[in-house]
Design a protein around this motif. Structure first.
Motif, PDB file in Angstrom:
ATOM      1  N   ASP A 106      17.559  22.980 -32.005  1.00 24.57           N
ATOM      2  CA  ASP A 106      16.691  23.916 -32.401  1.00 24.57           C
ATOM      3  C   ASP A 106      17.117  25.349 -31.406  1.00 24.57           C
ATOM      4  N   CYS A 107      17.597  24.910 -30.390  1.00 21.15           N
ATOM      5  CA  CYS A 107      18.263  26.138 -29.644  1.00 21.15           C
ATOM      6  C   CYS A 107      19.429  26.856 -30.230  1.00 21.15           C
ATOM      7  N   ALA A 108      20.270  26.281 -30.973  1.00 12.83           N
ATOM      8  CA  ALA A 108      21.163  26.614 -31.464  1.00 12.83           C
ATOM      9  C   ALA A 108      20.845  27.425 -32.905  1.00 12.83           C
ATOM     10  N   LEU A 148      21.575  32.147 -25.807  1.00 10.36           N
ATOM     11  CA  LEU A 148      22.647  31.403 -25.514  1.00 10.36           C
ATOM     12  C   LEU A 148      22.349  30.468 -24.160  1.00 10.36           C
ATOM     13  N   ASN A 149      21.809  31.157 -23.203  1.00 12.12           N
ATOM     14  CA  ASN A 149      21.624  30.401 -22.048  1.00 12.12           C
ATOM     15  C   ASN A 149      20.623  29.302 -22.323  1.00 12.12           C
ATOM     16  N   ARG A 150      19.573  29.430 -23.061  1.00 12.51           N
ATOM     17  CA  ARG A 150      18.877  28.127 -23.324  1.00 12.51           C
ATOM     18  C   ARG A 150      19.979  27.192 -23.937  1.00 12.51           C
ATOM     19  N   CYS A 151      20.676  27.373 -24.955  1.00  8.94           N
ATOM     20  CA  CYS A 151      21.347  26.550 -25.516  1.00  8.94           C
ATOM     21  C   CYS A 151      22.445  25.744 -24.583  1.00  8.94           C
ATOM     22  N   VAL A 152      22.879  26.332 -23.665  1.00  9.33           N
ATOM     23  CA  VAL A 152      23.844  25.929 -22.877  1.00  9.33           C
ATOM     24  C   VAL A 152      23.048  24.835 -21.801  1.00  9.33           C
ATOM     25  N   ASN A 153      21.941  25.155 -21.540  1.00  2.00           N
ATOM     26  CA  ASN A 153      21.059  24.343 -20.673  1.00  2.00           C
ATOM     27  C   ASN A 153      20.623  23.163 -21.212  1.00  2.00           C
ATOM     28  N   CYS A 154      20.777  23.099 -22.549  1.00  2.73           N
ATOM     29  CA  CYS A 154      20.603  21.737 -23.241  1.00  2.73           C
ATOM     30  C   CYS A 154      21.687  20.908 -23.050  1.00  2.73           C
ATOM     31  N   LEU A 155      22.791  20.962 -22.644  1.00  2.00           N
ATOM     32  CA  LEU A 155      23.936  20.401 -22.331  1.00  2.00           C
ATOM     33  C   LEU A 155      23.517  19.299 -21.517  1.00  2.00           C
ATOM     34  N   PRO A 156      23.995  17.860 -21.850  1.00  2.00           N
ATOM     35  CA  PRO A 156      23.929  16.773 -20.782  1.00  2.00           C
ATOM     36  C   PRO A 156      24.390  17.036 -19.184  1.00  2.00           C
ATOM     37  N   GLY A 157      23.597  16.769 -18.144  1.00  2.00           N
ATOM     38  CA  GLY A 157      24.141  17.021 -16.935  1.00  2.00           C
ATOM     39  C   GLY A 157      23.577  18.540 -16.716  1.00  2.00           C
ATOM     40  N   GLN A 158      23.446  19.370 -17.668  1.00  2.00           N
ATOM     41  CA  GLN A 158      23.123  20.640 -17.168  1.00  2.00           C
ATOM     42  C   GLN A 158      21.451  20.599 -16.955  1.00  2.00           C
TER      43      GLN A 158
END
Length: 1529
Positions: free
Chosen positions: A331-333, A374-384
């Protein structure tokens, strides 16, 4: 030009007819209308061009008409492109597809050859670099192939075509690096077959890349306007792909692609996010400038970066098992794609209105939305997500600190203190675990960040409990303040861990993370120190243990520098801190024994600081790589200047022209925004009110935006430093340092713990024994640390090894030289002479490229010294082997010895440089004499390289071997795109002038090659070598010329034209080599002539591009050349006049021409004014002024020549006076045009503008002198006086040129100088005679002779003085005496002028004194000339010297004739008619003449009568007379 215009008009007429025919046969009315419209536009453009051609034909000397014809031809070209756009586009794309296939195939072959050669490569570093470049290229080959397939499958798709263009352009730069790496590797490969294969593959790849570059540029020009539409289409297709992936995820069918792992996809997502941000910043900058072409390119970059982001986001989702996390990521992408689509749409609208503030504001808002997505997309990474949760946990817990009061504590002070100590230890441990986990897997980061959040919560609770224990408000506020500091440090630590996890390869993030962890530890220590009540020294021990635990992390897996210290700074730091630690350890023991607990605490703190300093120095010593870090963006208000300088440095170091432009633009925006902010701050400081405050606040917004855009652009992975890779050898070298440092820390921790218990109980003997053991271990580990650091000083071991290699190489050269002297050097049979020459040239080039890097490392970069020295030494062994092999196959003994001697000289100079480099050691504090010795060694080595390169090139050109020349041209072509350079030193005009001169030299060389291809093909190699050298100079000047051009489009055009010329030159050199090997091959000769024609055409394209760059300055260059031609023509006319052959036509008189001369001269004055005024105006006006002035001086010269001829040949001296007057005007105009060119575009206070004003004054003076001469030319009473005045003014001007510091264009010998001094003596005698007689005829003759004699003397004096063999003292002496001689002669002429005005006996008697002074100066001049020549000088007028020169000339002629005779083939003997000896001479002569008419070569036996007639008995008999044959040629 007119002839070509006719041909062009016929071709376009045919094209118009063809388009009309297509339109008539078209069924679609819309297409038919388009075709007819295109035909009409093309017909109109053709008509305009025909009109311009007629005007140029009617006025062939008119620069204005020629310019109109050029403009009309350019308009016709554009119309033709528009009419045949689709056909041209298809043809160009087809060429690009073919070039891309060739490049992909060549790259694949090169990779295979590199892998095959790896086993026999002796240079691991070069092999590693080649492998790395092959990996990059291997990743890009499929993308290029995919682009070709997409274009072929969809031939009418603009998106597919643009994708192919983008893939091709992305393929070029790494391809060039791979070619360079392959060439650098070839000399170090021992297997000859592998080396030759790799070398050939590299050549093929270089040729394929050159073709690909040309094809991509042309296709880009044709398809460029469709960039934005294509980018939109690509983004929309990516959004659809993500929707399909989301549907697959809902159905549980989303699977990772081969090779996709969570770690890889997460890292790709972080990198692509940065790339998207950087591309968006670039897009915003181009839209603001309103450049549609570059906006399209930037939009394509955004789309390409989004494609990488889409792939990475899909990969992350596919590797995630949690459906909710999958959906969130996709969704973020998709949201990013949607916002990016809006951004590109807005960019397309805004670029059409570059100055519209509303469009810019809307665009900025959309860009901000993309950034947030873009920030929301990066925040979806595991660990983030887990780190974000920990950050929120810290924030929520910290809210308790905002309370004004705390509830009373239910615990005792001791319980609260113990709880705080335990929580502090737990939080410190969690911080260290978080640092380690950030380098691990996302699961590790999630676990450690959660633990850190919980531990922080516990610590904060314990801190609040301690605050409740405080008896007063001040102490409570102090505790809360420390807790807030710990909260802030913890948040920074979590953010740093999050950033590093998202982008592990980002520069400097590891250091920021370590610094954040230490900040947490320091904050905890401050709180513990304030809150705990323990025995003195106990808190210091606990704080020290926590600091040592934190700093220990620096020794684990070091891959980045800790600080900016060099090796020598590290060593100094270790020595200083070890001394402090020794004193502190003694203080710990002494104060614990004597129970001096406050002093004990101080010693513990000092020891802790020293240990931290020691550890930092040891960790920094382990890693000392080079790095360029784009910093200062966050502290721009304080460091704007540093930020702008960094932008300028980054611009100079990047090879990407778009990035270069963006960095410069960003620096301007930051500087302008800061200047505006400073103005508002000053206004606010002067009057602090709400209005000024609001203005100040508003002024910060543009600055923040500029810095954000710069930060986003600079964060592009393209500009990031490559993470260091530690080789196994490097890790083994680091082990002793790491072990010593770790032992030191562990023992120090044990020492502090033991000292802590001894401070409480100093009467415990076993603990004293343990303390002594720890102290001893710490001392021993520090000693080992220092010893290892000294023994492993960077570069010393490598220098020793390299010196050993060079000594071994020198021994081999000496043995080969001895064998060559004794004629026992056996020819090498396993390789050809050409291959050996190529090996030598390649090795010498690589050595040459390393001279400056080695010198720079030896001066101040110790960490780079070993690597560069080893790299250089690796090339000497293959160089020596190739040199010995080449010498063994050289039949000429002298050439053998020259080759070996020059190779030995290079090795010896390199050896000297290595000794000096080892002594310097990279320490900038070294003594000055060491630095001077290093500079001298560098210069010697450069000279040795140049000598050997010249010898090899000459040998190659003589043998027709052109491979090295083609490589040099290819390298020069590639450097135009790949070689970043610093700030240009000159202006565009300087580079333009040099390039025009070099381009014309290339044209001359090409024409000579065409001539020699027919007359003497053996000389083609020499000309090819000259062509290669000239093109190298042209390409070298093209880079700064492109940077300093009026705009980027012109700069790009210049580079492109120079590259096209390079490809043509390479092809011509190849044809020249082929023809030299097969001189009788008519087909090759035809190909060479055709290639030469194309090269000449491309030279004209380069000149046209330069002219477009600065049309005004180009017109000045053309005008200066035309004026030089006029001066040469006037010199010829003076020769005719002096000889008395300049005759009048019919019965004309000077009066018929006087008015025309005066009018034209006045017109020239007006043109001069316009020229000076337009020097700082537009290029168009400057061009018009230059063309007008040339036209006027041409007319003036012609009318003056007619006027001089009308005076009649019976008065040659007056004719010469008149022509000299107009020649002075022409010379002054030439100087004025040169000064105008130099002052073009300069500020009013520039020295070039001052020089322009001086030149204008000289011009006016000379025109005035001409007018006076014209008026006095028929006045018998004053024309001599006027001529003398003109001569005096001319000599003054020549003396000014002579006295200027500008060196002459050429140099001459002292003999020429001495010959010129004789004219002074004759002129002096004439002047004295004229002064005595006072006759106008004598005065005119004196004026003409004086002008020529003084000018020749001054010119030859300066040329001889600047001869390279003349010392500085002798030069100054000659220049001084030359000036004194001219000054003395001027005084003599001025005295003659006084006598003419008032002749008296006393004045005439003074002439002897003036003449003696001149004679004395001439004597001193001759002595200075003899001093120039030195002790070996001989008098050229000496009869013995003349006879010797004649004999030497005769010997040279005989030797040349003998060589020609050796080349003659025997031919049939001519019939020889034998005549009777009794025939008389009168009978013989007619017979001989008839025979000679039939047969030119006719030998007659001489009858005695004829012999006696030809050679009387009293005359000496020539040797050939004994044959009694008469040869009648």
């Amino acid at each position: 030009m007119v002839r070509q215009a006719r041909i062009l008009a016929q071709a376009t007429s045919d094209l118009v007819n063809a388009i009309k025919a297509d339109a008539e046969g078209e069924t679609d009315l819309e297409n038919s209308r388009k075709l007819l419209s295109a035909a009409k536009i093309l017909a109109d453009a053709t008509a305009k061009m025909v009109e311009a051609a007629k005007g140029a034909a009617a006025h062939p000397d008119s620069e204005e008409q020629q310019q109109r014809l050029r403009e009309a031809a350019e308009g016709l070209r554009m119309a033709t492109n528009a009419a045949a756009q689709n056909a041209i586009k298809k043809k160009l794309v087809h060429k690009l597809e073919h070039a891309a296939k060739q490049a992909a195939a060549s790259a694949t072959q090169t990779i295979a050859a590199a892998q095959h050669a790896s086993s026999s490569n002796k240079n691991p570093a070069a092999q590693q670099q080649l492998v790395q470049s092959c990996k990059v290229r291997a990743w890009q080959i499929p993308m290029l192939v995919q682009g070709v397939r997409g274009s072929q499958s969809q031939p009418d798709s603009p998106s597919a075509q643009l994708a192919l263009i983008a893939a091709s352009q992305n393929f070029l730069q790494p391809g060039g690096k791979m070619v360079a790496a392959a060439k650098a590797t070839v000399p170090t490969i021992t297997d000859q077959a592998s080396a030759m294969q790799l070398s050939q593959c590299a050549k093929n790849l270089a040729a394929a890349l050159a073709e690909l570059r040309t094809a991509a540029q042309k296709a880009q020009e044709a398809c460029g306007p469709l960039e934005i539409d294509s980018a939109l289409g690509l983004v929309q297709s990516l959004e659809r792909d993500l929707q399909e992936a989301k549907a697959a995820a809902r159905d549980g069918k989303l699977k990772p692609l081969p090779g996709e792992t969570m770690e890889k996809c997460a890292q790709d997502l972080g990198n692509s996010t940065k790339a998207v941000s950087s591309a968006i910043a670039h897009l915003l900058g181009e839209v603001a400038q309103g450049n549609e072409n570059y906006t399209g390119i930037a939009a394509r970059e955004v789309a390409q970066a989004l494609r990488s982001l889409s792939q990475a986001a899909r990969g992350v989702a596919a590797n995630t098992s949690d459906p909710q996390a999958q959906s969130a990521m996709l969704d973020c992408a998709s949201d990013v794609m949607d916002k990016a689509n809006n951004l590109i749409e807005e960019a397309r609208k805004a670029v059409a209105k570059p100055g519209d503030p509303e469009s810019q504001q809307r665009l900025a808002q959309v860009a901000k939305a993309v950034s947030q997505a873009l920030n929301r997309c990066v925040n979806c990474l595991p660990g983030q997500r887990d780190v974000d949760a920990a950050i929120r946990m810290v924030g929520e817990a910290s809210k308790r600190l905002l309370s004004d009061s705390f509830p009373p504590s239910t615990k005792s002070f001791q319980e609260a203190q113990s709880q705080l100590n335990q929580a502090a230890a737990g939080l410190n441990q969690s911080a260290n675990e978080l640092v380690q986990a950030s380098r691990g897997t996302p699961q590790d980061l999630a676990k450690s960040s959660g633990k850190f959040g919980r531990d922080f919560n516990e610590f904060l609770q314990a801190g609040v409990e301690m605050a409740s224990q405080s008896p007063n408000k001040e102490d409570q506020a102090q505790v809360v303040s420390n807790l807030k500091s710990i909260s802030m440090s913890s948040s920074k630590l979590l953010l740093a861990a999050k950033a590093l996890s998202a982008d592990p390869a980002a520069p400097n993030l590891k250091n920021q993370l370590a610094a954040a962890a230490r900040a947490v530890t320091d904050s905890i220590n401050q709180l513990i120190t304030m809150c705990t009540q323990q025995a003195p020294g106990q808190k210091e021990c606990d704080n020290a243990l926590r600091e040592l635990e934190t700093v220990k992390e620096l020794l684990e897996n070091p891959t980045q520098t800790v600080n900016d210290m060099s090796y020598f700074n590290c060593l100094d730091s270790v020595m200083e801190n070890s001394k402090v630690l020794g004193e502190s350890m003694a203080g710990i023991s002494q104060n614990a024994k004597n129970s001096k607990l406050p002093e004990f605490g101080d010693s513990i703190s000092a020891a802790s600081k020293a240990l931290c300093g020691l550890t930092e120095a040891a960790a920094q010593w382990e890693m000392l790589p080079d790095s360029l870090v784009l910093s200062a963006a966050t502290i721009v208000a304080k460091h704007t200047s540093a930020l702008c300088n960094t932008c300028r440095l980054a611009s100079s170091r990047t090879a990407n022209p778009v990035a270069k432009r963006q960095f410069v633009q960003s620096a301007k925006e930051v500087a302008n925004s800061t200047a505006n902010l400073v103005k508002t701050i000053k206004a606010l400081d002067g009057e602090f009110n709400e209005e000024n405050r609001e203005r100040c606040r508003a002024a910060t917004a543009p600055l923040i935006e500029a810095v954000d855009n710069l930060t986003a652009f600079a964060s592009n992975p393209e500009f990031a430093t490559i993470p260091a890779q530690i080789s196994p050898e490097g890790r083994r070298a680091m082990e002793p340092i790491v072990i010593s440092a770790k032992t030191m820390l562990e023992s120090s921790a044990g020492l502090i713990q033991t000292a802590r218990s001894l401070a409480v109980n100093p009467k415990d003997p076993p603990q004293w024994s343990v303390l002594a053991g720890h102290s001893r271990t710490v001392s021993d580990s520090i000693k080992k640390l220092i010893t290892n650091m000294r023994d492993k000083a960077p570069g010393q071991r490598e220098c020793d090894e390299a010196i050993e290699v060079l000594n071994r190489c020198l021994r081999e050269v000496d043995q080969a030289s001895l064998a060559a002297i004794s004629q026992q050097l056996a020819p090498r049979q396993d390789i050809s002479q050409e291959a050996l020459h190529n090996q030598m040239i390649t090795a010498v080039q690589e050595i040459s490229n390393l001279i400056e890097p080695v010198a720079a490392a030896a001066r101040a970069e110790a960490s780079q010294l070993g690597h560069k020295v080893s790299q250089m030494a690796q090339y000497f062994e293959p160089l020596i082997m190739a040199a010995v092999g080449a010498a063994s196959k050289t039949p000429n003994h002298q050439q053998q010895m020259n080759l070996l001697d020059q190779t030995k000289t290079l090795a010896e100079s390199a050896l000297q440089m290595l000794y000096t480099a080892k002594e310097a050691g990279g320490n900038p504090k070294q003594a000055a004499h060491t630095q001077e010795a290093l500079e001298e060694a560098v210069q010697m080595m450069k000279e040795a390289v140049e000598d050997l390169t010249t010898t090899l090139n000459e040998a190659a050109s003589a043998a027709g071997v052109v491979g090295g020349m083609v490589d040099s041209i290819t390298q020069a072509i590639n450097q135009l795109d790949e070689g970043p350079m610093g700030e240009p030193e000159g202006t565009f005009v300087d580079y333009q002038t040099t390039m025009v001169k070099t381009a014309k030299a290339i044209a001359v060389t090409v024409q000579e090659m065409v001539t020699k291809s027919t007359t003497n093909p053996d000389e083609l190699g020499i000309l090819a070598n000259q062509l290669t050298h000239d093109y190298g100079q042209l390409a070298q000047e093209a880079k700064p010329a492109a940077l300093t051009a009026e705009n980027e489009e012109i700069g790009s055009h210049i580079k492109r034209r120079v590259q096209e010329l390079g490809h043509g030159c390479a092809a011509l050199v190849t044809k020249a080599g082929a023809l030299q090997c097969s001189p009788s091959d008519a087909y090759t000769k035809k190909e060479l002539i055709e290639t030469a024609r194309k090269v000449s055409e491309k030279v004209s394209h380069v000149l046209a591009a330069l002219q477009a760059g600065n049309r005004g300055t180009q017109a000045c260059i053309t005008a200066a050349s035309a004026v030089s031609g006029i001066i040469a023509d006037l010199d010829t006319t003076i020769m005719f006049a002096t000889a008395g052959t300049l005759n009048r036509e019919n019965s004309e008189t000077f009066a018929d021409h006087r008015e025309g001369i005066l009018k034209t001269a006045k017109a020239l004055v007006e043109d001069t004014k316009v020229l000076v005024q337009n020097a700082t105006a537009s290029q168009e006006k400057l061009a018009q002024a230059a063309q007008s002035s040339v036209s006027t001086i041409t007319r003036l010269a012609e009318v003056v020549k007619l006027g001089a001829a009308s005076l009649g040949s019976e008065d040659p001296e007056t004719q010469v006076v008149l022509i000299n007057a107009v020649k002075d005007v022409a010379k002054a105009l030439g100087d004025l045009i040169g000064a105008t060119k130099a002052a073009a575009g300069k500020a009013g206070d520039d020295p070039a503008v001052y020089q322009l004003k001086n030149s204008a004054k000289v011009m006016v003076t000379n025109v005035t002198s001409l007018l006076k001469t014209v008026k006095a030319v028929e006045d018998e009473a004053t024309k001599g006086t006027r001529a003398l005045e003109a001569t005096i003014e001319h000599i003054r001007q020549e003396l000014a040129v002579f006295s200027s510091p500008v060196p002459p264009a050429k140099v001459s010998t002292p003999e020429d100088f001495i010959r010129m001094t004789k004219g002074i003596t004759m002129a002096t005698a004439k002047a004295v005679a004229a002064g005595n007689s006072c006759r106008q005829e004598d005065v005119i003759a004196t004026a003409n002779l004086s002008r020529r004699a003084i000018a020749d003397m001054l010119r030859s004096c300066k040329e001889a003085a600047y001869h390279p063999e003349v010392s500085g003292d002798v030069r100054q002496r000659a220049l001084r005496f030359g000036k004194e001689c001219a000054d003395g002669y001027l005084e003599l002429l001025e005295h003659v002028l006084v006598i003419l005005q008032k002749p008296t006996h006393e004045l005439k008697q003074q002439l002897a004194g003036y003449s003696k002074r001149v004679a004395s100066s001439v004597t001193e001049l001759i002595q200075a000339a003899e001093a120039m020549k030195g002790t070996e000088w001989v008098d050229p007028e000496d009869p013995t010297v003349i006879a010797e020169n004649e004999l030497l000339g005769a010997a040279a002629a005989i030797e040349a004739a003998a060589k020609k005779l050796e080349q003659l083939k025997p031919r049939a003997k001519p019939k020889v008619t034998v005549l009777s000896p009794c025939l008389t001479f009168m009978v013989l002569c007619p017979f001989a003449c008839l025979q000679w008419k039939k047969q030119p070569c006719f030998f007659l036996p001489l009858p005695h009568a004829v012999e006696a007639w030809f050679f009387p008995s009293h005359a000496p008999q020539p040797p050939w007379s004994q044959s009694r044959l008469l040869y009648l040629p």
